[in-house]
Scaffold this motif. Structure first.
Motif, PDB file in Angstrom:
ATOM      1  N   GLY A 153      53.520 -37.079  21.586  1.00  0.00           N
ATOM      2  CA  GLY A 153      53.498 -35.804  22.302  1.00  0.00           C
ATOM      3  C   GLY A 153      52.129 -35.498  22.865  1.00  0.00           C
ATOM      4  N   LEU A 154      51.094 -35.734  22.057  1.00  0.00           N
ATOM      5  CA  LEU A 154      49.726 -35.495  22.508  1.00  0.00           C
ATOM      6  C   LEU A 154      49.351 -36.470  23.612  1.00  0.00           C
ATOM      7  N   ARG A 155      49.740 -37.726  23.460  1.00  0.00           N
ATOM      8  CA  ARG A 155      49.425 -38.727  24.470  1.00  0.00           C
ATOM      9  C   ARG A 155      50.065 -38.373  25.812  1.00  0.00           C
ATOM     10  N   PHE A 156      51.337 -37.938  25.765  1.00  0.00           N
ATOM     11  CA  PHE A 156      52.029 -37.578  26.994  1.00  0.00           C
ATOM     12  C   PHE A 156      51.396 -36.335  27.620  1.00  0.00           C
ATOM     13  N   ALA A 157      51.069 -35.348  26.807  1.00  0.00           N
ATOM     14  CA  ALA A 157      50.430 -34.134  27.316  1.00  0.00           C
ATOM     15  C   ALA A 157      49.066 -34.443  27.928  1.00  0.00           C
ATOM     16  N   ASP A 158      48.326 -35.369  27.319  1.00  0.00           N
ATOM     17  CA  ASP A 158      47.029 -35.760  27.901  1.00  0.00           C
ATOM     18  C   ASP A 158      47.223 -36.364  29.289  1.00  0.00           C
ATOM     19  N   GLY A 159      48.327 -37.115  29.473  1.00  0.00           N
ATOM     20  CA  GLY A 159      48.639 -37.648  30.793  1.00  0.00           C
ATOM     21  C   GLY A 159      48.915 -36.540  31.794  1.00  0.00           C
ATOM     22  N   VAL A 160      49.623 -35.511  31.353  1.00  0.00           N
ATOM     23  CA  VAL A 160      49.905 -34.355  32.220  1.00  0.00           C
ATOM     24  C   VAL A 160      48.595 -33.662  32.596  1.00  0.00           C
ATOM     25  N   ARG A 161      47.724 -33.467  31.620  1.00  0.00           N
ATOM     26  CA  ARG A 161      46.442 -32.788  31.895  1.00  0.00           C
ATOM     27  C   ARG A 161      45.571 -33.598  32.849  1.00  0.00           C
ATOM     28  N   ALA A 162      45.576 -34.913  32.693  1.00  0.00           N
ATOM     29  CA  ALA A 162      44.798 -35.757  33.603  1.00  0.00           C
ATOM     30  C   ALA A 162      45.352 -35.665  35.020  1.00  0.00           C
ATOM     31  N   ALA A 163      46.672 -35.621  35.148  1.00  0.00           N
ATOM     32  CA  ALA A 163      47.295 -35.495  36.470  1.00  0.00           C
ATOM     33  C   ALA A 163      46.958 -34.140  37.093  1.00  0.00           C
ATOM     34  N   ILE A 164      46.971 -33.084  36.288  1.00  0.00           N
ATOM     35  CA  ILE A 164      46.608 -31.748  36.780  1.00  0.00           C
ATOM     36  C   ILE A 164      45.172 -31.760  37.310  1.00  0.00           C
ATOM     37  N   ALA A 165      44.271 -32.373  36.542  1.00  0.00           N
ATOM     38  CA  ALA A 165      42.866 -32.437  36.964  1.00  0.00           C
ATOM     39  C   ALA A 165      42.714 -33.208  38.270  1.00  0.00           C
ATOM     40  N   ASP A 166      43.469 -34.285  38.420  1.00  0.00           N
ATOM     41  CA  ASP A 166      43.370 -35.080  39.641  1.00  0.00           C
ATOM     42  C   ASP A 166      43.935 -34.327  40.840  1.00  0.00           C
ATOM     43  N   LEU A 167      45.028 -33.612  40.636  1.00  0.00           N
ATOM     44  CA  LEU A 167      45.568 -32.785  41.721  1.00  0.00           C
ATOM     45  C   LEU A 167      44.529 -31.763  42.177  1.00  0.00           C
ATOM     46  N   ARG A 168      43.918 -31.093  41.228  1.00  0.00           N
ATOM     47  CA  ARG A 168      42.930 -30.061  41.566  1.00  0.00           C
ATOM     48  C   ARG A 168      41.720 -30.664  42.277  1.00  0.00           C
ATOM     49  N   ARG A 169      41.360 -31.883  41.883  1.00  0.00           N
ATOM     50  CA  ARG A 169      40.225 -32.551  42.532  1.00  0.00           C
ATOM     51  C   ARG A 169      40.456 -32.697  44.025  1.00  0.00           C
ATOM     52  N   TYR A 170      41.709 -32.861  44.409  1.00  0.00           N
ATOM     53  CA  TYR A 170      42.050 -33.012  45.824  1.00  0.00           C
ATOM     54  C   TYR A 170      42.562 -31.705  46.442  1.00  0.00           C
ATOM     55  N   GLY A 171      42.298 -30.611  45.764  1.00  0.00           N
ATOM     56  CA  GLY A 171      42.636 -29.304  46.310  1.00  0.00           C
ATOM     57  C   GLY A 171      44.115 -28.968  46.288  1.00  0.00           C
ATOM     58  N   ILE A 172      44.853 -29.589  45.386  1.00  0.00           N
ATOM     59  CA  ILE A 172      46.297 -29.370  45.301  1.00  0.00           C
ATOM     60  C   ILE A 172      46.603 -28.560  44.049  1.00  0.00           C
ATOM     61  N   LYS A 173      47.221 -27.432  44.230  1.00  0.00           N
ATOM     62  CA  LYS A 173      47.568 -26.577  43.102  1.00  0.00           C
ATOM     63  C   LYS A 173      48.828 -27.102  42.421  1.00  0.00           C
ATOM     64  N   PRO A 174      48.810 -27.278  41.097  1.00  0.00           N
ATOM     65  CA  PRO A 174      50.003 -27.768  40.397  1.00  0.00           C
ATOM     66  C   PRO A 174      51.173 -26.801  40.512  1.00  0.00           C
ATOM     67  N   SER A 175      52.346 -27.361  40.711  1.00  0.00           N
ATOM     68  CA  SER A 175      53.559 -26.560  40.804  1.00  0.00           C
ATOM     69  C   SER A 175      54.522 -26.859  39.670  1.00  0.00           C
ATOM     70  N   ALA A 176      54.767 -28.148  39.384  1.00  0.00           N
ATOM     71  CA  ALA A 176      55.803 -28.459  38.402  1.00  0.00           C
ATOM     72  C   ALA A 176      55.594 -29.802  37.728  1.00  0.00           C
ATOM     73  N   LEU A 177      55.966 -29.852  36.484  1.00  0.00           N
ATOM     74  CA  LEU A 177      56.208 -31.093  35.757  1.00  0.00           C
ATOM     75  C   LEU A 177      57.719 -31.239  35.696  1.00  0.00           C
ATOM     76  N   ILE A 178      58.264 -32.304  36.275  1.00  0.00           N
ATOM     77  CA  ILE A 178      59.701 -32.539  36.225  1.00  0.00           C
ATOM     78  C   ILE A 178      59.948 -33.864  35.514  1.00  0.00           C
ATOM     79  N   VAL A 179      60.747 -33.812  34.458  1.00  0.00           N
ATOM     80  CA  VAL A 179      61.068 -35.022  33.710  1.00  0.00           C
ATOM     81  C   VAL A 179      62.557 -35.065  33.396  1.00  0.00           C
ATOM     82  N   ASP A 180      63.108 -36.254  33.484  1.00  0.00           N
ATOM     83  CA  ASP A 180      64.428 -36.552  32.959  1.00  0.00           C
ATOM     84  C   ASP A 180      64.290 -36.487  31.438  1.00  0.00           C
ATOM     85  N   SER A 181      65.096 -35.649  30.799  1.00  0.00           N
ATOM     86  CA  SER A 181      64.878 -35.350  29.385  1.00  0.00           C
ATOM     87  C   SER A 181      65.050 -36.537  28.455  1.00  0.00           C
ATOM     88  N   ILE A 182      65.604 -37.635  28.951  1.00  0.00           N
ATOM     89  CA  ILE A 182      65.742 -38.838  28.117  1.00  0.00           C
ATOM     90  C   ILE A 182      64.970 -40.021  28.713  1.00  0.00           C
TER      91      ILE A 182
END
Length: 442
Positions: free
Chosen positions: A195-224
């Motif tokens: 769970g922590l590893r996956f969340a760290d991936g989400v946080r890294a993606a958020i940081a990269d989006l912001r670096r390019y001036g893109i505001k995060p909108s959604a995390l979408i995942v297939d639940s399985i």
């Protein structure tokens, strides 16, 4: 059309010489009238002419046990669903801008299966449309456009959804506003806090989006995490990722096209096993047991800005016949206890593969929930070396023996086993027996 190197379990038309003249003629006709984009399954494509219960039948009358289909999930040609479609079609079918009781009744019943925080339903024709609508709602609510998905996710085929679906291949590029992160792979990263590893991936993606001036909108995942390789455990691992996207001003969208409607057995909806309530939930494929009906449900506060500032109209989404199919399908799931059946028979199948792992050294991992199971094949258990080609051979070996499954995963080495919800013990035994034979062939 040659075999698609990226698409797993795809037919290679250079092998036409092994097929009958009639099959070759059908394939050539497909290419002539449907064009080059379509793909067929298996080394020897199936010519299916009829379905009944958990079986499909080819033109020679041979039965195939369907351990793959997530469309006609309550059974092929399920009489109650067929009758509901027929009955409503003889009375009325029209667009959705007239008052009609059935869509309201079904919306009430559907919403009753979700947590209290989910309060509104909207209907479409396909899961792709549902996910497209969900992204529009998310962008309006958050003011952002950035979308985070997993590395081999599949969410649909519209233009906006294809660009958040890495599984469509390198020639269908991701949007500049999309970031793909590693899935929560409990096999490769065994022993880590997934769970922590996956969340760290989400946080890294958020940081990269912001670096390019893109505001995060959604995390979408297939639940399985279907296309990524089927990852379900431990329960609760999605909580930290949902928290991360919300702290960044985005929302969490649960794509339940694959995992919803009792598929995962432990719950009616895949996200429920994680103890987190999504902001939007999308659904499709099995919703009408093969009839094209789909939709989303959402928290009212998330949907409010979209509804207040615009309008939504879908000519066929939620029409009376589609709603009749969806209502009948949900009724069958509830009446026949198919969630409990999914749980018990799925547990039996997983246990059966775990026993096969004692016999067949290529089985590296068995995972899943309910009637959605992933069996990861390797050439070396210690190194966890992916056995992609062997996986292909097992899938096709089972097809030749009359049992249909497919393959999945970022490394292409996971048997994708997704039986129909009415599977019984004898069907599970047939599946396991044929899998044993196909593995022995290796």
């Amino acid at each position: 059309m040659a075999k698609d190197a990226h698409m797993l379990n795809s037919f290679d038309s250079s092998a036409l010489s092994s097929l009958s003249q009639d099959e070759v003629a059908l394939i050539r006709k497909r290419e002539e009238v449907l064009g080059p984009a379509y793909r067929l399954f298996y080394e020897e494509p199936l010519h299916i002419v009829r379905g009944e219960g958990v079986f499909l039948y080819d033109r020679e009358g041979r039965a195939y046990l369907d351990a793959y289909n997530n469309v006609a999930s309550v059974g092929h040609c399920r009489p109650e669903v067929v009758e509901a479609i027929y009955r409503q079609a003889t009375v009325l079918n029209t667009h959705t801008r007239y008052l009609h009781e059935s869509v309201l009744q079904f919306a009430d019943e559907l919403l009753g299966t979700f947590p209290d925080e989910i309060g509104h339903a909207m209907f479409t024709c396909t899961g792709s449309e549902a996910n497209d609508l969900a992204l529009r709602v998310a962008s309006k609510f958050t003011g952002g456009t950035g979308v985070i998905v997993t590395k081999l996710a599949y969410h649909g085929v519209t233009a906006s959804i294809a660009e958040i679906s890495p599984s469509l291949g390198q020639n269908v590029p991701l949007g500049h506003h999309v970031r793909a992160i590693d899935p929560p792979d409990t096999y490769l990263y065994a022993g880590q806090d997934i769970g922590l590893r996956f969340a760290d991936g989400v946080r890294a993606a958020i940081a990269d989006l912001r670096r390019y001036g893109i505001k995060p909108s959604a995390l979408i995942v297939d639940s399985i995490f279907t296309s990524d390789g089927v990852f379900t455990h431990p329960p609760g691992f999605l909580q930290e990722a949902a928290k991360a996207i919300r702290e960044a001003g985005g929302i969490y969208i649960a794509d339940e096209v694959q995992s919803g409607f009792a598929r995962t057995g432990s719950n009616l909806w895949g996200f429920q096993r994680h103890g987190v309530v999504p902001d939007i939930v999308t659904m499709g494929k099995p919703m009408g047991n093969g009839h094209p009906v789909a939709g989303l449900v959402a928290r009212p506060e998330v949907l409010k800005p979209f509804g207040n500032d615009g309008r939504y109209f879908n000519t066929f989404g939620g029409n009376p016949v589609s709603i009749a199919a969806a209502a009948a399908t949900l009724a069958v799931i509830k009446r026949d206890g198919l969630q409990a059946n999914s749980h018990s028979v799925g547990k039996m199948i997983r246990s059966g593969f775990e026993k096969l792992a004692l016999k067949h050294g290529h089985i590296g991992d068995v995972r899943g929930d309910g009637l959605f199971i992933g069996v990861e094949l390797v050439t070396d258990r210690n190194a966890k070396t992916p056995a992609r080609e062997l996986t292909h051979r097992v899938v096709n070996g089972m097809r030749r023996r009359g049992v249909l499954i497919s393959s999945t995963g970022t490394r292409g080495n996971v048997l994708k086993i997704r039986p129909l919800l009415p599977f019984k013990e004898e069907h599970a035994n047939q599946l396991l027996h044929v899998a044993d034979q196909a593995l022995a062939d290796l």
